[in-house]
Structures are given as structure tokens and as C-alpha cells.
Design a protein around this motif. Structure first.
Motif, PDB file in Angstrom:
ATOM      1  N   LEU A  37      -3.208  15.446  10.442  1.00  0.00           N
ATOM      2  CA  LEU A  37      -3.081  15.487   8.982  1.00  0.00           C
ATOM      3  C   LEU A  37      -4.304  14.974   8.231  1.00  0.00           C
ATOM      4  O   LEU A  37      -4.435  15.190   7.015  1.00  0.00           O
ATOM      5  CB  LEU A  37      -1.846  14.679   8.566  1.00  0.00           C
ATOM      6  CG  LEU A  37      -0.537  15.214   9.155  1.00  0.00           C
ATOM      7  CD1 LEU A  37       0.597  14.220   8.913  1.00  0.00           C
ATOM      8  CD2 LEU A  37      -0.188  16.568   8.573  1.00  0.00           C
ATOM      9  N   LEU A  38      -5.193  14.276   8.943  1.00  0.00           N
ATOM     10  CA  LEU A  38      -6.446  13.813   8.353  1.00  0.00           C
ATOM     11  C   LEU A  38      -6.254  13.119   6.999  1.00  0.00           C
ATOM     12  O   LEU A  38      -5.332  12.338   6.825  1.00  0.00           O
ATOM     13  CB  LEU A  38      -7.402  15.000   8.232  1.00  0.00           C
ATOM     14  CG  LEU A  38      -7.707  15.733   9.551  1.00  0.00           C
ATOM     15  CD1 LEU A  38      -8.606  16.931   9.297  1.00  0.00           C
ATOM     16  CD2 LEU A  38      -8.312  14.795  10.562  1.00  0.00           C
ATOM     17  N   ASP A  39      -7.122  13.431   6.039  1.00  0.00           N
ATOM     18  CA  ASP A  39      -7.092  12.713   4.765  1.00  0.00           C
ATOM     19  C   ASP A  39      -6.141  13.322   3.743  1.00  0.00           C
ATOM     20  O   ASP A  39      -6.196  12.972   2.576  1.00  0.00           O
ATOM     21  CB  ASP A  39      -8.505  12.633   4.180  1.00  0.00           C
ATOM     22  CG  ASP A  39      -9.121  14.003   3.977  1.00  0.00           C
ATOM     23  OD1 ASP A  39      -8.746  14.930   4.712  1.00  0.00           O
ATOM     24  OD2 ASP A  39      -9.978  14.154   3.094  1.00  0.00           O
ATOM     25  N   SER A  40      -5.261  14.210   4.182  1.00  0.00           N
ATOM     26  CA  SER A  40      -4.226  14.682   3.265  1.00  0.00           C
ATOM     27  C   SER A  40      -3.218  13.566   3.008  1.00  0.00           C
ATOM     28  O   SER A  40      -2.438  13.615   2.062  1.00  0.00           O
ATOM     29  CB  SER A  40      -3.506  15.911   3.842  1.00  0.00           C
ATOM     30  OG  SER A  40      -2.847  15.599   5.061  1.00  0.00           O
ATOM     31  N   VAL A  41      -3.256  12.530   3.853  1.00  0.00           N
ATOM     32  CA  VAL A  41      -2.357  11.377   3.754  1.00  0.00           C
ATOM     33  C   VAL A  41      -3.143  10.165   3.278  1.00  0.00           C
ATOM     34  O   VAL A  41      -4.244   9.891   3.773  1.00  0.00           O
ATOM     35  CB  VAL A  41      -1.706  11.075   5.126  1.00  0.00           C
ATOM     36  CG1 VAL A  41      -0.918   9.769   5.086  1.00  0.00           C
ATOM     37  CG2 VAL A  41      -0.813  12.239   5.545  1.00  0.00           C
ATOM     38  N   ALA A  42      -2.609   9.444   2.310  1.00  0.00           N
ATOM     39  CA  ALA A  42      -3.303   8.269   1.764  1.00  0.00           C
ATOM     40  C   ALA A  42      -3.120   7.034   2.626  1.00  0.00           C
ATOM     41  O   ALA A  42      -4.050   6.250   2.827  1.00  0.00           O
ATOM     42  CB  ALA A  42      -2.806   7.985   0.346  1.00  0.00           C
ATOM     43  N   ALA A  87       0.827  -1.206   0.000  1.00  0.00           N
ATOM     44  CA  ALA A  87       0.000   0.000   0.000  1.00  0.00           C
ATOM     45  C   ALA A  87       0.862   1.257   0.000  1.00  0.00           C
ATOM     46  O   ALA A  87       0.564   2.233  -0.702  1.00  0.00           O
ATOM     47  CB  ALA A  87      -0.915   0.000   1.221  1.00  0.00           C
ATOM     48  N   ALA A  88       1.941   1.250   0.784  1.00  0.00           N
ATOM     49  CA  ALA A  88       2.805   2.428   0.866  1.00  0.00           C
ATOM     50  C   ALA A  88       3.524   2.678  -0.452  1.00  0.00           C
ATOM     51  O   ALA A  88       3.615   3.819  -0.921  1.00  0.00           O
ATOM     52  CB  ALA A  88       3.815   2.250   1.999  1.00  0.00           C
ATOM     53  N   VAL A  89       4.031   1.630  -1.060  1.00  0.00           N
ATOM     54  CA  VAL A  89       4.729   1.783  -2.343  1.00  0.00           C
ATOM     55  C   VAL A  89       3.759   2.283  -3.405  1.00  0.00           C
ATOM     56  O   VAL A  89       4.089   3.187  -4.192  1.00  0.00           O
ATOM     57  CB  VAL A  89       5.356   0.441  -2.783  1.00  0.00           C
ATOM     58  CG1 VAL A  89       5.862   0.539  -4.230  1.00  0.00           C
ATOM     59  CG2 VAL A  89       6.517   0.066  -1.862  1.00  0.00           C
ATOM     60  N   LEU A 122       0.772  10.798  -0.228  1.00  0.00           N
ATOM     61  CA  LEU A 122       1.574  10.911   0.984  1.00  0.00           C
ATOM     62  C   LEU A 122       1.396   9.695   1.886  1.00  0.00           C
ATOM     63  O   LEU A 122       0.329   9.081   1.930  1.00  0.00           O
ATOM     64  CB  LEU A 122       1.182  12.170   1.761  1.00  0.00           C
ATOM     65  CG  LEU A 122       1.246  13.488   0.989  1.00  0.00           C
ATOM     66  CD1 LEU A 122       0.845  14.646   1.903  1.00  0.00           C
ATOM     67  CD2 LEU A 122       2.636  13.718   0.400  1.00  0.00           C
ATOM     68  N   VAL A 123       2.458   9.376   2.616  1.00  0.00           N
ATOM     69  CA  VAL A 123       2.450   8.247   3.547  1.00  0.00           C
ATOM     70  C   VAL A 123       3.016   8.719   4.882  1.00  0.00           C
ATOM     71  O   VAL A 123       4.028   9.423   4.910  1.00  0.00           O
ATOM     72  CB  VAL A 123       3.314   7.080   3.012  1.00  0.00           C
ATOM     73  CG1 VAL A 123       3.465   5.986   4.065  1.00  0.00           C
ATOM     74  CG2 VAL A 123       2.712   6.511   1.730  1.00  0.00           C
ATOM     75  N   VAL A 124       2.365   8.351   5.975  1.00  0.00           N
ATOM     76  CA  VAL A 124       2.919   8.622   7.305  1.00  0.00           C
ATOM     77  C   VAL A 124       3.585   7.339   7.777  1.00  0.00           C
ATOM     78  O   VAL A 124       3.003   6.245   7.680  1.00  0.00           O
ATOM     79  CB  VAL A 124       1.822   9.066   8.293  1.00  0.00           C
ATOM     80  CG1 VAL A 124       2.261   8.833   9.742  1.00  0.00           C
ATOM     81  CG2 VAL A 124       1.504  10.545   8.087  1.00  0.00           C
ATOM     82  N   LEU A 125       4.823   7.465   8.266  1.00  0.00           N
ATOM     83  CA  LEU A 125       5.577   6.288   8.681  1.00  0.00           C
ATOM     84  C   LEU A 125       6.354   6.566   9.966  1.00  0.00           C
ATOM     85  O   LEU A 125       6.642   7.717  10.291  1.00  0.00           O
ATOM     86  CB  LEU A 125       6.536   5.866   7.560  1.00  0.00           C
ATOM     87  CG  LEU A 125       7.356   6.949   6.828  1.00  0.00           C
ATOM     88  CD1 LEU A 125       8.416   7.529   7.733  1.00  0.00           C
ATOM     89  CD2 LEU A 125       7.981   6.398   5.562  1.00  0.00           C
ATOM     90  N   PRO A 126       6.684   5.504  10.704  1.00  0.00           N
ATOM     91  CA  PRO A 126       7.454   5.677  11.938  1.00  0.00           C
ATOM     92  C   PRO A 126       8.943   5.762  11.633  1.00  0.00           C
ATOM     93  O   PRO A 126       9.416   5.225  10.623  1.00  0.00           O
ATOM     94  CB  PRO A 126       7.132   4.403  12.717  1.00  0.00           C
ATOM     95  CG  PRO A 126       6.937   3.371  11.647  1.00  0.00           C
ATOM     96  CD  PRO A 126       6.249   4.104  10.514  1.00  0.00           C
TER      97      PRO A 126
END
Length: 296
Positions: free
Chosen positions: A180-185, A37-39, A47-51
Motif C-alpha cells: 500500500l506504500l504511501d497511500s496510508v498515513a 497518530a491514528a485518531v 488511511l490507517v493500517v491496523l492489526p
């Protein structure tokens, strides 16, 4: 099917309904759906949020100008605060940076993977647009195994701390979602970030390494490797003070580096960025290279 947890459609401040964001477990052994999903999101320019090992970061394909602009818009930042770039291995340093001094290489060899962001002169042949970088780039290899594996699949990612500009950096995926809400996929849930502090930023574009932000690594730790390293900061100054110092790189060719991330987080954010490092904005100093002044 993806083993995802749809976060639900949300509306931006404008009131427009956007597509549903997805959250994936980024721990344990069943990581295939999360990586896929991230790729896919990165390749689509989303955009992706990651640790990371410092704080949570918001990531975009470093070579897609529209994706990087989307990242800046999501955080509420301008192009004068470019994000730092996360890479998967130390060996990628020379592919993205040029004229890296021996002292800088010693720091990278010692602290990568880890909470060190270095501001370097960017390779002139790179086809990217991170913002007003003045020819510099802030780079870091995060000490997070799963995120490094993702980076090996996506290539370099522009990464800033996962938060709205001026707000504390997110230490878990839920805080990042709330800001960030839905600005990130895609949101990757790696649990609570154990670092908590953004990376320390060192500008390598001048004659000697110059510490522009004190974060997880202290001035003493940097000087144990490079005794000649300089800084204008007080030894006990906290990164959260986040008043970017508008330092300009040696020829200011550094991105505002301050790449906050930390975790990613980030160019002082690459170059004067209030580097969120890396991801963190951590109240990150607006570091600019060399005289300069990225965040993951």
C-alpha cells in the motif's frame, strides 16, 4: 513528539511524491503516540493500517465518503465492492443496523468479539457512503483489544484487508507497507496476525441466516448456535478461493459484503465486496447480502 518511525517518502505509480507515512508500535503499554497518530489521521480523512484478530486491515472513517473512496482507490477496488465496518462493542449493532433477527443476535453474542462478519440492513438515517451497498452494511467486532480501543476513540471504521485487490492479505505491517506504500498515513505494528484467515460472513437480511463466506468460523460452529443457517458453499471451501459469489441480499440490501480483514478484516465487503476482512481480500468471496453477495 510522536515516537514514530517515518517510512519515507515514496512515489505512486504516477511518479508523484507524497507525504511521509509513519509506523508506530501497537504493542505493549506505551500506546499513547500510536492512538494519537491514528485518531488524527482518521479525523483528517486519511488511511490507517491496523492489526485485527484475522489479518491486517486498512481503515478509513466510515462517515467520510472521500476517505472511503481513498480506501477503495488504495486497494484498486471499485464502489461495487464496499468495505465492511468494524465497531468496538456489540451494543453498537442496533445503532448501525435495523431489523436484526434473533438468530443473528445469538451469533453476535456468541462470536463477538471475533471472526464473524454479519450483513444487515443499514439504518436509513446514517449519513455515509460506503459504495454500492444496496442498503446493507457488513459489521464486525474484532477480537483485538488495542484495535477495539482505537475504534472506541474513532467510532465505526470502514475496514478492508490491507492488500492490493487480488493479492494475499497482509499478515504483518511490513507486508501491508510493501503493497500500500504511501497511500496510508499511519501504520500500526501489532506484530504478526495470529488468525491468518478472514472472518466468516453471514447474511442476516433474509428469512434465515445464510453463510456467504466460510472463514475462521466453520459451518458447524455457526450451526451449533443457529441450526437453521443455510449456505451454498462446500463445508471445506476455503476463503482464500476468493471468488466472490455474487449473491444478492435479500433485497440485496446488503453491502457486497463481503467485508474482507479481516482485519478487518469486512460488507461482504460490506456488500459484495470480496470481503477482505477484514480485513482480507483475501481472496474473499464477493459476498453480497442476502442474495447478495465486506473484507477486516
Amino acid at each position: 513528539m510522536r515516537a514514530a518511525n517515518p517510512i519515507g517518502a515514496r512515489s505512486h505509480r504516477s511518479g508523484t511524491i507524497h507525504s511521509v507515512s509513519e509506523r508506530f508500535d501497537f504493542t505493549g503499554d506505551e500506546l499513547a503516540p500510536a492512538y494519537r497518530a491514528a485518531v488524527d489521521a482518521i479525523e483528517a480523512g486519511d488511511l490507517v493500517v491496523l492489526p485485527t484478530d484475522t489479518v491486517y486491515g486498512i481503515a478509513a472513517d466510515a462517515f467520510k465518503a472521500d476517505a472511503v473512496q481513498r480506501l477503495l482507490d488504495a486497494k484498486g477496488r471499485g464502489r461495487d465492492m464496499p468495505p465492511p465496518v468494524l465497531i468496538s462493542v456489540v451494543e453498537s449493532l442496533d445503532a448501525l443496523a435495523t431489523d436484526v433477527p434473533e438468530a443473528g443476535r445469538k451469533l453476535c453474542e456468541k462470536f463477538w468479539p471475533g471472526p464473524l462478519t454479519v450483513i444487515c440492513h443499514a439504518q436509513g438515517s446514517l449519513m455515509w457512503d460506503l459504495g454500492e451497498t444496496q442498503g446493507t452494511v457488513a459489521l464486525r467486532v474484532p477480537d483485538h483489544e488495542n484495535t477495539r480501543e482505537l475504534l472506541s476513540r474513532t467510532g465505526p471504521l470502514a475496514v478492508s484487508s490491507a492488500n492490493l485487490s487480488g493479492q494475499p492479505a497482509a499478515l504483518d505491517v511490513y507486508d501491508a507497507e510493501a503493497q500500500l506504500l504511501d497511500s496510508v498515513a499511519v501504520y500500526l505494528d501489532g506484530g504478526v496476525a495470529t488468525g491468518g484467515q478472514p472472518s466468516t460472513i453471514v447474511d442476516l437480511t433474509g428469512d434465515v441466516p445464510h453463510i456467504v463466506r466460510i472463514g475462521a468460523l466453520s459451518v458447524q460452529q455457526i450451526r451449533e448456535v443457529v441450526p437453521e443457517a443455510t449456505t451454498d458453499l462446500e463445508p471445506d471451501e476455503k476463503p482464500q478461493d476468493e471468488q466472490p459469489q455474487d449473491e444478492k441480499p435479500a433485497d440485496e440490501t446488503v453491502q457486497d459484503e463481503k467485508p474482507a480483514d479481516e482485519p478487518t478484516e469486512a460488507p461482504v465487503e460490506a456488500s459484495k465486496e470480496k470481503i477482505d476482512d477484514q480485513p482480507g481480500d483475501e481472496k474473499t468471496a464477493d459476498v453480497r447480502p442476502a442474495d447478495e453477495a465486506h473484507d477486516s
